[in-house]
Design a protein around this motif. Structure first.
Motif, short mmCIF file in Angstrom:
data_model
loop_
_atom_site.label_atom_id
_atom_site.label_comp_id
_atom_site.label_asym_id
_atom_site.label_seq_id
_atom_site.Cartn_x
_atom_site.Cartn_y
_atom_site.Cartn_z
N TRP A 1 0.86 -1.15 0.17
CA TRP A 1 -0.12 -0.04 -0.18
C TRP A 1 0.82 1.10 -0.02
O TRP A 1 1.95 1.31 0.78
CB TRP A 1 -0.95 0.00 1.12
N ASN A 2 0.37 2.15 -0.92
CA ASN A 2 1.21 3.48 -0.96
C ASN A 2 0.36 4.49 -0.66
O ASN A 2 -0.76 4.79 -1.29
CB ASN A 2 1.76 3.64 -2.40
N ASN A 3 0.53 5.29 0.53
CA ASN A 3 -0.03 6.45 0.91
C ASN A 3 0.69 7.79 0.35
O ASN A 3 1.64 8.00 1.14
CB ASN A 3 -0.42 6.62 2.27
N VAL B 1 -4.75 13.36 0.15
CA VAL B 1 -4.26 12.06 -0.03
C VAL B 1 -4.78 11.29 -1.25
O VAL B 1 -5.84 11.24 -1.54
CB VAL B 1 -4.79 11.68 1.44
N ASP B 2 -3.70 10.55 -1.44
CA ASP B 2 -3.73 9.58 -2.68
C ASP B 2 -3.22 8.38 -2.16
O ASP B 2 -2.08 8.31 -2.00
CB ASP B 2 -3.28 10.17 -3.96
N THR B 3 -4.08 7.38 -1.99
CA THR B 3 -3.56 5.83 -1.66
C THR B 3 -3.74 4.79 -2.90
O THR B 3 -4.72 5.13 -3.62
CB THR B 3 -3.96 5.39 -0.34
N GLY B 4 -2.98 3.80 -2.75
CA GLY B 4 -3.05 2.73 -3.86
C GLY B 4 -2.81 1.43 -3.30
O GLY B 4 -1.57 1.39 -2.73
N MET B 5 -3.48 0.36 -3.47
CA MET B 5 -3.41 -0.85 -2.99
C MET B 5 -3.59 -1.82 -4.17
O MET B 5 -4.84 -1.79 -4.61
CB MET B 5 -3.89 -1.17 -1.86
N1 SER Z 1 -0.57 6.99 -6.79
C1 SER Z 1 -0.16 6.01 -6.03
C2 SER Z 1 0.55 4.80 -6.57
O1 SER Z 1 0.29 4.42 -7.70
C3 SER Z 1 -0.95 5.65 -4.82
O2 SER Z 1 -1.94 5.45 -5.51
O3 SER Z 1 1.20 4.24 -6.07
#
Ligand code: SER
Length: 582
Positions: free
Chosen positions: A194-196, A217-221
């Motif tokens: 996960w990336n926050n 905040v933009d997170t991605g998992m």
């Molecule tokens: N934009 C970042 C990513 O793609 C977090 O969602 O890792």
């Protein structure tokens, strides 16, 4: 409940609105062929535009990344993946973001905290060490030894410019071995899940970093990776996401998911799934020799060739059976798969039939070409493409299997020349009146370059093209600019473009190496999109110099009279002009 449902449920409980996944082909961003991250469709909102659903959003977004196509076939790389994301648009920031991530992982997914580690931004000349994230992780009980500080890997931006910021990444220890006391992000038993990203900055095309209007905040998992982890498998294709697809391929080919067959089976599974999603997209992409259509073609053709490797009867309905399984599996989450169910099956069948006609002959031609050779030259590679429809990576893959190399650069050059030729041919066709509007569009192309140059002169050198769209009725041009143009700026821009038109300036085209073009001062919007050899169009005595695929008029006097119809905001820091030639 599966991971997707659990995730959405958690964030909806925490005040987020679920937004639908955007199409795989971006609707308003010509800089990329496909959405590569959950945040991509949200860029205008991260830049400050209010989102109709509010300030807390979550979704699962269809993403496609084809830059490491040749890696697909291992246990973890996929060309299509689903990204879970939650966003704050100027609402909560680091405290809640980190807290919720931790809660979701440890309470809802029941991941033991002892298997988790994190990285935080160490700080550089411009942006300081992220103390707040560091302290927050400590307060949640993550020990110091499990928090690593890095600079490069803890700053996130999609490409070269756009919204960006320091991030904190969460890692999971994916190994049966004893968990080391101290976390080392380089140790690949730790995998990032996960990336926050704390998006509070914007980097422009010149590398200048400024604060965004909001702290976002933009997170991605990644769904595939996290599912495999939760299910305790080390090969993603053994997780519930892929197992049924692999089993079906096994049934069709009559070979087990084992040993030497694994790679081909994974490639078929991966490429078929991506092909299903591209051909179901509302953008209506069909296999072709350009842009997204060419990616679709390459994926289908590579899958076919690997089906042949497994001795599948490639004239049978194997592709239909695999696609049907995938469509049924995903259609409850993505309505477009249901809406375009038959279209998808038809696209795959047609492309299969088309390629099957030449595949056999092409493979024989390949064998002939490599006999007693240790390399494939550009002419052969291009011949395989042009006559037998072999995408270059297919030729490379076949060559690699025999330990020989391919003149890839030479091929790219020929490919480019070929595209130029077809373009010229079609421009000729337009002139013959077969398609009446081609000529007008060509004029608008050239007018776009003049407008870009005029804006730089009138508004300032910081103006850069952000997008453009041309129809036979008008041109639309998006450019970076921090203010609404004044009446004077608009009329001076118009006058300047018309002056250049009246001067009857020659439009000059030449091919050169990309680096050479850039150092000669040629403008371009998305450098990474261009091949090594580029076409540069120069108007008059360096009035405008841009990397561009064309086509363009030969002399500006062909353009007639230029008129700005509208000037408006496009997104934060980007203005839009609509103009016509009359
Ligand atoms: N934009 C970042 C990513 O793609 C977090 O969602 O890792």
């Amino acid at each position: 409940m599966n991971l997707k449902d659990l995730y959405i449920d958690f964030f909806v409980r925490h005040g987020h609105k679920q937004i639908p996944s955007a199409p795989v082909v971006p609707e308003n961003d010509p800089s990329v062929l496909f959405n590569t991250a959950g945040m991509q469709p949200l860029i205008p909102y991260l830049m400050g535009q209010p989102h109709p659903y509010g300030t807390r959003l979550c979704d699962y977004q269809k993403c496609i990344r084809t830059n490491d196509l040749e890696e697909v076939g291992d246990t973890t790389h996929h060309t299509f993946f689903e990204m879970l994301g939650n966003w704050s648009l100027g609402d909560y920031f680091k405290q809640e973001s980190i807290e919720w991530s931790y809660q979701f992982l440890t309470n809802d997914l029941k991941i033991p905290a002892s298997r988790l580690a994190v990285t935080v931004f160490a700080g550089n000349d411009i942006i300081p060490f992220d103390t707040e994230s560091y302290e927050k992780w400590l307060s949640l009980g993550i020990p110091e030894s499990r928090i690593a500080k890095t600079v490069e890997d803890n700053f996130w931006i999609a490409g070269e410019s756009g919204p960006c910021g320091p991030d904190t990444e969460i890692f999971y220890f994916r190994s049966d071995e004893e968990i080391p006391e101290t976390f080392d992000p380089e140790d690949n038993r730790w995998v990032e899940i996960w990336n926050n990203v704390f998006m509070q900055y914007h980097k422009d095309v010149n590398g200048v970093v400024t604060e965004l209007p909001n702290k976002n905040v933009d997170t991605g998992m990644g769904v595939e990776r996290t599912t495999a982890i939760l299910e305790g498998v080390k090969d993603n294709y053994e997780s519930s996401i892929w197992k049924d697809v692999i089993n079906l391929i096994s049934e069709i080919s009559n070979v087990p998911y084992d040993g030497e067959y694994k790679r081909s089976m994974r490639i078929i599974a991966d490429h078929m799934r991506t092909a299903v999603f591209i051909s179901a997209d509302p953008s209506g992409i069909k296999p072709s020799n350009t842009d997204q259509g060419y990616i679709l073609r390459r994926l289908i053709r590579r899958a076919i060739r690997h089906a042949k490797n497994l001795n599948i009867d490639i004239n049978s309905d194997w592709e239909n059976r695999i696609a049907t399984l995938l469509l049924d599996k995903y259609k409850t989450y993505y309505k477009e798969l249901d809406d375009n169910y038959q279209i998808v099956l038809e696209v795959l069948k047609k492309e299969k039939e088309k390629f099957n006609k030449t595949l056999e002959k092409g493979l024989r031609e390949f064998e002939k070409a490599v006999r007693n050779k240790d390399a494939i030259d550009d002419i052969t590679a291009f011949h395989l493409y042009d006559t037998y429809g072999f995408p270059i990576e297919l030729t490379i893959e076949l060559a690699n299997e025999r330990g020989i190399s391919v003149d890839e650069e030479g091929f790219e050059k020929k490919f480019k020349e070929h595209q130029e030729l077809s373009r010229t041919a079609s421009a000729g066709k337009f002139k013959g009146g077969l398609a009446g509007d081609g000529e007008i569009e060509t004029k608008y192309h050239t007018a776009t370059h003049l407008l870009n140059a005029a804006l730089k002169e009138v508004v300032g050198p910081d103006v850069h093209q952000k997008g453009s769209n041309i129809t036979s009725e008008r041109m639309r041009f998006d450019f970076s600019c921090d203010h609404k143009l004044t009446e004077e700026e608009k009329s001076r821009t118009e006058e300047l473009v018309n002056k250049w038109i009246e001067e009857g300036l020659e439009v000059h085209v030449e091919e050169m190496k990309k680096e050479e073009a850039l150092s000669s001062g040629a403008e371009c919007m998305f450098i990474e999109k261009y091949p090594d050899i580029v076409t540069v169009y120069t108007i008059g005595d360096n009035i405008s110099k841009e990397l561009c695929g064309g086509p363009h008029v030969q002399n500006t006097k062909e353009l007639g009279h230029f008129k700005i119809k509208k000037e408006e905001a496009s997104s934060a820091g980007v203005r839009r002009i609509k103009a016509i030639l009359e």
